[in-house]
Design a protein around this motif. Structure first.
Motif, PDB file in Angstrom:
ATOM      1  N   ARG A 147      22.893  42.950  49.064  1.00  0.00           N
ATOM      2  CA  ARG A 147      24.019  43.506  49.150  1.00  0.00           C
ATOM      3  C   ARG A 147      25.033  44.563  50.449  1.00  0.00           C
ATOM      4  O   ARG A 147      23.835  45.456  50.174  1.00  0.00           O
ATOM      5  CB  ARG A 147      24.517  44.407  47.654  1.00  0.00           C
ATOM      6  N   PRO A 148      26.335  44.728  49.966  1.00  0.00           N
ATOM      7  CA  PRO A 148      26.474  45.766  50.744  1.00  0.00           C
ATOM      8  C   PRO A 148      26.919  46.717  50.245  1.00  0.00           C
ATOM      9  O   PRO A 148      27.756  46.766  49.548  1.00  0.00           O
ATOM     10  CB  PRO A 148      27.930  44.692  51.513  1.00  0.00           C
ATOM     11  N   ARG A 149      25.973  47.992  51.264  1.00  0.00           N
ATOM     12  CA  ARG A 149      26.284  49.059  49.913  1.00  0.00           C
ATOM     13  C   ARG A 149      26.363  50.308  51.012  1.00  0.00           C
ATOM     14  O   ARG A 149      26.140  50.382  52.463  1.00  0.00           O
ATOM     15  CB  ARG A 149      25.389  49.261  49.527  1.00  0.00           C
ATOM     16  N   TRP A 150      26.463  51.343  50.519  1.00  0.00           N
ATOM     17  CA  TRP A 150      26.483  53.213  51.518  1.00  0.00           C
ATOM     18  C   TRP A 150      24.953  52.737  51.405  1.00  0.00           C
ATOM     19  O   TRP A 150      24.389  53.466  49.936  1.00  0.00           O
ATOM     20  CB  TRP A 150      27.690  53.375  50.526  1.00  0.00           C
ATOM     21  N   THR A 151      24.515  54.020  52.431  1.00  0.00           N
ATOM     22  CA  THR A 151      23.167  53.259  52.637  1.00  0.00           C
ATOM     23  C   THR A 151      22.661  55.232  51.783  1.00  0.00           C
ATOM     24  O   THR A 151      21.595  55.431  51.003  1.00  0.00           O
ATOM     25  CB  THR A 151      22.199  53.696  53.773  1.00  0.00           C
ATOM     26  N   CYS A 152      24.461  56.157  52.074  1.00  0.00           N
ATOM     27  CA  CYS A 152      23.864  57.677  51.797  1.00  0.00           C
ATOM     28  C   CYS A 152      23.265  57.504  49.998  1.00  0.00           C
ATOM     29  O   CYS A 152      22.903  58.573  49.604  1.00  0.00           O
ATOM     30  CB  CYS A 152      24.462  58.339  52.437  1.00  0.00           C
ATOM     31  N   ARG A 153      24.508  56.397  49.708  1.00  0.00           N
ATOM     32  CA  ARG A 153      24.458  56.628  47.888  1.00  0.00           C
ATOM     33  C   ARG A 153      23.443  55.697  47.302  1.00  0.00           C
ATOM     34  O   ARG A 153      23.417  55.372  46.611  1.00  0.00           O
ATOM     35  CB  ARG A 153      26.000  56.361  47.311  1.00  0.00           C
ATOM     36  N   THR A 154      22.728  55.318  48.370  1.00  0.00           N
ATOM     37  CA  THR A 154      21.478  54.258  47.519  1.00  0.00           C
ATOM     38  C   THR A 154      20.574  54.843  47.677  1.00  0.00           C
ATOM     39  O   THR A 154      20.161  54.746  48.444  1.00  0.00           O
ATOM     40  CB  THR A 154      21.434  52.882  48.917  1.00  0.00           C
ATOM     41  N   ARG A 155      20.168  54.546  46.577  1.00  0.00           N
ATOM     42  CA  ARG A 155      18.537  54.940  46.047  1.00  0.00           C
ATOM     43  C   ARG A 155      17.168  53.888  46.102  1.00  0.00           C
ATOM     44  O   ARG A 155      17.772  53.094  45.771  1.00  0.00           O
ATOM     45  CB  ARG A 155      18.309  55.466  45.274  1.00  0.00           C
ATOM     46  N   VAL A 156      16.230  54.240  47.333  1.00  0.00           N
ATOM     47  CA  VAL A 156      15.621  53.019  47.096  1.00  0.00           C
ATOM     48  C   VAL A 156      15.307  52.751  46.410  1.00  0.00           C
ATOM     49  O   VAL A 156      13.670  51.555  45.836  1.00  0.00           O
ATOM     50  CB  VAL A 156      14.363  54.332  48.318  1.00  0.00           C
ATOM     51  N   ALA A 157      14.297  53.717  45.285  1.00  0.00           N
ATOM     52  CA  ALA A 157      13.448  53.613  44.147  1.00  0.00           C
ATOM     53  C   ALA A 157      14.765  52.573  43.395  1.00  0.00           C
ATOM     54  O   ALA A 157      13.894  51.680  42.409  1.00  0.00           O
ATOM     55  CB  ALA A 157      13.202  54.721  42.916  1.00  0.00           C
ATOM     56  N   ALA A 158      15.806  52.227  43.262  1.00  0.00           N
ATOM     57  CA  ALA A 158      17.112  51.893  42.596  1.00  0.00           C
ATOM     58  C   ALA A 158      16.922  50.598  43.499  1.00  0.00           C
ATOM     59  O   ALA A 158      17.367  49.375  42.630  1.00  0.00           O
ATOM     60  CB  ALA A 158      18.002  52.470  42.350  1.00  0.00           C
ATOM     61  N   VAL A 159      16.669  50.286  44.706  1.00  0.00           N
ATOM     62  CA  VAL A 159      16.765  48.861  45.264  1.00  0.00           C
ATOM     63  C   VAL A 159      15.569  48.091  45.704  1.00  0.00           C
ATOM     64  O   VAL A 159      15.976  47.182  46.243  1.00  0.00           O
ATOM     65  CB  VAL A 159      17.894  49.273  46.135  1.00  0.00           C
ATOM     66  N   ALA A 160      14.853  49.087  46.224  1.00  0.00           N
ATOM     67  CA  ALA A 160      13.250  48.766  46.140  1.00  0.00           C
ATOM     68  C   ALA A 160      12.347  49.016  45.497  1.00  0.00           C
ATOM     69  O   ALA A 160      11.450  49.414  45.569  1.00  0.00           O
ATOM     70  CB  ALA A 160      13.311  49.052  47.156  1.00  0.00           C
ATOM     71  N   PRO A 161      11.971  48.582  43.697  1.00  0.00           N
ATOM     72  CA  PRO A 161      10.722  48.372  43.414  1.00  0.00           C
ATOM     73  C   PRO A 161       9.672  48.495  43.078  1.00  0.00           C
ATOM     74  O   PRO A 161       8.647  48.614  43.318  1.00  0.00           O
ATOM     75  CB  PRO A 161      12.020  48.831  41.471  1.00  0.00           C
ATOM     76  N   ASP A 162       9.372  47.398  44.334  1.00  0.00           N
ATOM     77  CA  ASP A 162       8.306  46.749  44.690  1.00  0.00           C
ATOM     78  C   ASP A 162       7.962  47.067  46.427  1.00  0.00           C
ATOM     79  O   ASP A 162       7.397  46.615  46.853  1.00  0.00           O
ATOM     80  CB  ASP A 162       8.754  45.051  44.484  1.00  0.00           C
ATOM     81  N   GLY A 163       8.659  48.568  46.520  1.00  0.00           N
ATOM     82  CA  GLY A 163       8.094  48.271  47.958  1.00  0.00           C
ATOM     83  C   GLY A 163       8.579  47.882  49.324  1.00  0.00           C
ATOM     84  O   GLY A 163       8.476  47.830  50.322  1.00  0.00           O
ATOM     85  N   MET A 164      10.263  46.524  48.617  1.00  0.00           N
ATOM     86  CA  MET A 164      10.435  46.312  50.064  1.00  0.00           C
ATOM     87  C   MET A 164      12.022  46.367  50.647  1.00  0.00           C
ATOM     88  O   MET A 164      13.230  46.643  49.237  1.00  0.00           O
ATOM     89  CB  MET A 164      10.463  44.766  49.928  1.00  0.00           C
ATOM     90  N   LEU A 165      11.960  46.985  51.639  1.00  0.00           N
ATOM     91  CA  LEU A 165      14.086  46.738  51.883  1.00  0.00           C
ATOM     92  C   LEU A 165      13.727  46.504  52.746  1.00  0.00           C
ATOM     93  O   LEU A 165      12.815  46.213  54.042  1.00  0.00           O
ATOM     94  CB  LEU A 165      14.033  47.944  52.334  1.00  0.00           C
ATOM     95  N   SER A 166      15.272  45.646  52.705  1.00  0.00           N
ATOM     96  CA  SER A 166      15.911  44.924  54.438  1.00  0.00           C
ATOM     97  C   SER A 166      17.447  45.332  54.665  1.00  0.00           C
ATOM     98  O   SER A 166      17.628  44.641  53.607  1.00  0.00           O
ATOM     99  CB  SER A 166      15.500  42.832  53.796  1.00  0.00           C
ATOM    100  N   LEU A 167      17.442  45.739  55.347  1.00  0.00           N
ATOM    101  CA  LEU A 167      19.057  45.913  56.449  1.00  0.00           C
ATOM    102  C   LEU A 167      19.378  44.925  57.043  1.00  0.00           C
ATOM    103  O   LEU A 167      18.546  44.739  58.284  1.00  0.00           O
ATOM    104  CB  LEU A 167      18.537  47.594  57.212  1.00  0.00           C
ATOM    105  N   GLU A 168      20.572  44.603  56.800  1.00  0.00           N
ATOM    106  CA  GLU A 168      21.049  43.952  58.534  1.00  0.00           C
ATOM    107  C   GLU A 168      22.766  44.589  58.066  1.00  0.00           C
ATOM    108  O   GLU A 168      22.915  45.242  57.249  1.00  0.00           O
ATOM    109  CB  GLU A 168      21.271  42.610  57.776  1.00  0.00           C
ATOM    110  N   PRO A 169      23.116  44.214  59.071  1.00  0.00           N
ATOM    111  CA  PRO A 169      24.393  44.352  59.594  1.00  0.00           C
ATOM    112  C   PRO A 169      25.902  44.400  58.485  1.00  0.00           C
ATOM    113  O   PRO A 169      25.223  43.406  57.673  1.00  0.00           O
ATOM    114  CB  PRO A 169      25.272  44.485  61.177  1.00  0.00           C
ATOM    115  N   LEU A 170      26.890  44.644  58.429  1.00  0.00           N
ATOM    116  CA  LEU A 170      27.925  44.725  57.186  1.00  0.00           C
ATOM    117  C   LEU A 170      28.216  43.306  57.521  1.00  0.00           C
ATOM    118  O   LEU A 170      28.156  43.033  58.900  1.00  0.00           O
ATOM    119  CB  LEU A 170      29.111  45.396  57.699  1.00  0.00           C
ATOM    120  N   ARG A 171      28.410  42.280  56.798  1.00  0.00           N
ATOM    121  CA  ARG A 171      28.419  40.772  56.359  1.00  0.00           C
ATOM    122  C   ARG A 171      29.799  40.866  57.575  1.00  0.00           C
ATOM    123  O   ARG A 171      31.056  41.448  57.135  1.00  0.00           O
ATOM    124  CB  ARG A 171      28.451  39.316  56.008  1.00  0.00           C
TER     125      ARG A 171
END
Lengths: 125, 109, 250
Positions: C76-100
């Motif tokens: 999902r496209p988001r602002w990284t400064c306002r995205t808590r890791v705990a909220a989006v990656a509860p399982d400990g996996m984060l994937s980052l891509e440039p804006l579509r």
């Protein structure tokens, strides 16, 4: 950590999109419309056989009594109902300034359409 | 898609909302206990009201469907430009022609 | 930087975060320790400063005001400064891509020029006209036009809605939700002198008529704006304008 090259990731955005109610609504609206547009010429041709008399239409309808066609008929009735329901939602957003951010109305449209489909089945189609 | 084409699509959508509601109601009523050609034609034969209704229905659909199909083709295939627009006009003529023929068929039969 | 903790920060949370970052055609994998109140921006910054200085990404204010840090986080496209890791990656996996929908400059940084070019094409700028009045215009805050403007004026051109929009992906000419939203605020600006020109600019296949109300823009806008409803307004206004022209000619 050293960077490792692995195959490119799937576009997660596509999967995520399908969970948005607005996208689901637009996709169902589009696919149902496509089905109806493709079906309509066949429907008109079938009815046009009546020009050669009621028997011609009757024998044509006889061909359509199998399970596959009856399922397709039910599908088309559902498609018509869902296309109209979701279309009314679009008209409300565009012309009645309806502002909705939840999945409530979309679910309502789908439920109504399948209720119509169920009524069709219960009517002995 | 121009503003007028957009208005044509939304306007026919409103008309179709009424005709589809009537059509679905008629279907649900008519299919009770199975449906025969005789039953269909018995209802529509010589019935000017049905003929007028179907004529409006057909013409509205013949305007509404090709405009929608145009958007799908433009966005999901590479097709755009004059050839697409002309094909959609042809599809519209096909729907109108076949549809009015069908409406007359069940009126005359 | 937040203070590292030497214990798990919550129920069922792993100690380390696995981060997969799209870098061109390849995907790079990193492991970053989990920290209390970590944001995705904290994670990317830690990777770039402590592990891989060649990683390219953007940020500026880091407090949710500038919109520079937009990227695709777990789809999902988001602002990284306002995205808590705990909220989006509860399982400990984060994937980052440039804006579509935007050309990639390098790694997670995209070229915003097409976004701004469409902004201009939609006439997303105020037109004072030949003879601007000497005094301020009086605009009542509760007037309908001003309320329409207020609903859309807070856009800071971050590009998240543009990245979220499927129609932009399907139709490269489509002006996009941000440009159209701004055009709508200007259509409702009583001082603006380019109403007709702007309505013409936002009509058609490249304009408001290609919006199919997916509402991805409204769903993802970090400022809570609703480009969908602004675009619906443009559909109404361009429709009415076309009817008026049709009526006058006929």
């Amino acid at each position: 950590m050293r960077a490792s090259t692995t195959p490119p990731m799937r576009a997660g955005l596509i999967r995520a999109s399908l969970r948005r109610p607005g996208f689901a609504a637009a996709l169902i609206h589009r696919l149902s419309g496509l089905a109806l547009a493709l079906f309509l010429p066949m429907h008109f041709i079938a009815l046009g056989t009546a020009l050669q008399g009621a028997d011609r239409l009757e024998s044509f309808l006889g061909l359509t009594q199998n399970g596959f066609v009856r399922t397709a008929e039910w599908g088309l009735v559902c498609a018509l109902a869902v296309h109209m329901a979701l279309g009314l939602r679009v008209l409300a957003i565009e012309w009645l300034r309806y502002r909705e951010r939840t999945a409530l109305v979309v679910s309502g449209c789908l439920a109504t359409a399948f209720a119509v489909g169920l009524l069709f089945l219960l009517s002995g189609a | 898609m121009s503003p007028l084409l957009y208005l044509a699509q939304r306007g026919t959508a409103a008309i179709l909302a009424v005709t589809v509601a009537v059509h679905l109601g008629t279907i649900l009523y008519a299919v009770r206990g199975g449906l025969t050609a005789g039953e269909i034609l018995g209802r529509t034969h010589g019935n000017l009201a049905f003929l007028a209704f179907y004529a409006v229905f057909v013409l509205a659909a013949a305007i509404h469907a090709p405009i929608g199909l145009r958007s799908i083709l433009r966005e999901w295939t590479g097709w755009r430009g004059r050839s697409l627009d002309l094909s959609m006009i042809a599809f519209s003529a096909l729907l109108a022609g076949l549809g009015l023929r069908a409406a007359l068929a069940v009126y005359w039969a | 930087m937040t203070v590292p903790v030497d214990h798990a920060v919550g129920q069922g949370v792993t100690e380390a975060l696995r981060v997969r970052v799209r870098r061109g055609d390849a995907v790079a994998e990193y492991v970053v320790p989990r920290r209390a109140n970590q944001t995705v921006l904290d994670v990317v910054t830690e990777i770039q400063r402590d592990q891989d200085p060649t990683l390219a990404y953007r940020f500026a204010c880091r407090v949710g005001m500038c919109g520079s840090c937009g990227m695709t986080v777990n789809g999902r496209p988001r602002w990284t400064c306002r995205t808590r890791v705990a909220a989006v990656a509860p399982d400990g996996m984060l994937s980052l891509e440039p804006l579509r929908n935007l050309p990639v400059v390098k790694d997670l940084a995209v070229d915003m020029e097409p976004f701004f070019e469409k902004w201009r094409r939609a006439h997303g700028y105020f037109e004072p006209g030949e003879n601007p009045p000497d005094d301020f215009a009086t605009v009542e805050p509760d007037s309908p036009a001003r309320q329409e403007v207020d609903a859309g004026i807070e856009c800071i051109n971050c590009g998240v809605c543009y990245a979220a929009c499927d129609v932009v992906t399907w139709n490269p000419d489509y002006l996009g939700p941000a440009a159209l939203n701004r055009a709508w605020t200007l259509v409702n600006d009583v001082r603006d002198q380019d109403r007709d020109g702007r309505l013409a600019a936002v009509a058609g296949d490249a304009g408001c008529h290609s919006c199919h109300s997916h509402m991805s823009c409204t769903e993802h806008c970090p400022k809570g704006l609703s480009p969908t409803f602004s675009i619906a307004g443009l559909k109404r206004e361009t429709g009415k304008a076309a009817l008026r022209r049709f009526w006058r000619r006929g």
